[in-house]
Design a protein around this motif. Sequence first.
Motif, short mmCIF file in Angstrom:
data_model
loop_
_atom_site.label_atom_id
_atom_site.label_comp_id
_atom_site.label_asym_id
_atom_site.label_seq_id
_atom_site.Cartn_x
_atom_site.Cartn_y
_atom_site.Cartn_z
N ASP A 196 0.95 -1.24 0.07
CA ASP A 196 -0.01 0.06 -0.15
C ASP A 196 0.97 1.37 -0.18
O ASP A 196 1.84 1.41 0.80
N GLY A 232 0.71 4.01 0.99
CA GLY A 232 0.71 4.82 2.25
C GLY A 232 1.88 4.61 3.25
O GLY A 232 2.33 5.43 4.36
N GLY A 278 -1.95 3.70 -6.27
CA GLY A 278 -2.04 3.70 -4.90
C GLY A 278 -1.28 2.60 -4.34
O GLY A 278 -1.44 2.28 -3.03
#
Length: 503
Positions: free
Chosen positions: A325, A327, A369
Amino acid sequence: MAYSSDIIVIGSGIGGLTAAALLQERGFSTLTFEKNSYPGGSCAAFKHKGYTFDAGASVFYGFGEDKSSGTLNMHTRIFRKLGIDVPVISDPVQIHFHMPDGFDIPAYYEKEKFLGTLMERFPNEKEGIVAFYKELGSVHDILSSLPPGSLEDPIHILNVGSRHLGKILSLALKTFQSMGKSARKYIKDEELLKFIDMEAYSWAVQDAVSTPLVNAGICLADRHHGGINYPVGGAGVIPAALCDGIKKFGGAVEFGCDVEEILLRNGRAIGVRLSNGDVHTAKAVISNATVWDTFNRLVKDARYNVSETKFLRAPSWFQLYLGVDAGVIPEGFHMHHILVDDWARYNEPGGTIYFSAPSVLDPTVAPEGKHVVHAFVTDEVDHWKTYQRGEEKYKQAKERYGASVIRRTEKILPGLSDAVEVKIFATPFTHERYLNRYKGSYGPLLYPGQNVLLKPQNRTVVKDLYAVGDSTFPGQGVIAVTYSGVSCASYIARKLGNPLSYL
């Protein structure tokens, strides 16, 4: 004798493809055989669930645009000669080093910024830092002015020597020097010397004392000149472009073709036999296999066997290919990292973590993403000898070891374990199987103190059998094996009566 082609190349590693492309462009017919369905060897890429993973290499020199540079910006010159465009992205940092006791330093493209960071941590070593990296720069300055060619070609040596005699003599003296011993002439601080060991270990998997000064001058000086560049689309773009160049000029690269034997007649190589029984002949054969695979597996005559102890055998790798991910990757995170937990074991199997996140530079290699993460540590086949490929115990052992490397990596990427969505683990068995490399090794290394020119050149003890890749001069690394390919092509072309023009 009717030949299948002028030159047969065994394996589509970068050295072999480079030689084939330059020879084909010059008008020779080449036929390259590759056991896998894709080119590149250790500089390949593969796709999985929308991610593009670099199989091995991801730090690339040789894409500089300085037209005065001779030996070092070879990728630019080769692809320009082939008329092939390979877009790249400049990386502002070669490697971000994370070491014990909070010693954290990015090796910036900007030399003054890099040296300034070192001086800030070691203010008492300012003069030594400048002097040592100036010495590496002097090697770069010599090499960047010399056109690449075969050191076994007397005409090339005469041509270069007559134009650059002073530089040749200076370079010859430097071949007797090691990176670590040179550093110790100027620097006394033990922590700084350990960092210089890591500078060497990052590509040579040897400490600085064991690393020739000439090799260090290529890798550690050129990062401040040509810089580090990443091909758009991943590492596999480089071998794919070389294949395009070969085909553009009428050559062939055959995939799914495993060479089983190099055929000899009266002490000379005359061709190859594939695993399906097909025989192909040529005026010259180029092996991209390691010295051990070439002479202990492909050449069946035991008189040519090469002992493992003739060279140091570099380790293999345990590799982790992760889709994560986005993030978990913070803003401003650099692409390449090296993590050392403990100086006492940095050069032991698993002691140093190599880490890259190519998608921070090139978003095309990961889904939106998401990010690509590639982590690896040195390893040995003996670590896995109690397992059988495919068995559940083997899979569980890979999971455990992979999880331990991920946990250690959380020192620089907190939360990585929870961010992993795709994972593939590769052991030394994987390297041995996919790359046909003896024990999955990174290749042969010289013993400490040996002159770099003792590294085998392109000619071998078998007439008309040549070698390229990390078993030959100058050694490990994509730019090094590219040089071996240029050198080999140069020698063969002159021998066959149509010399290459300098790049």
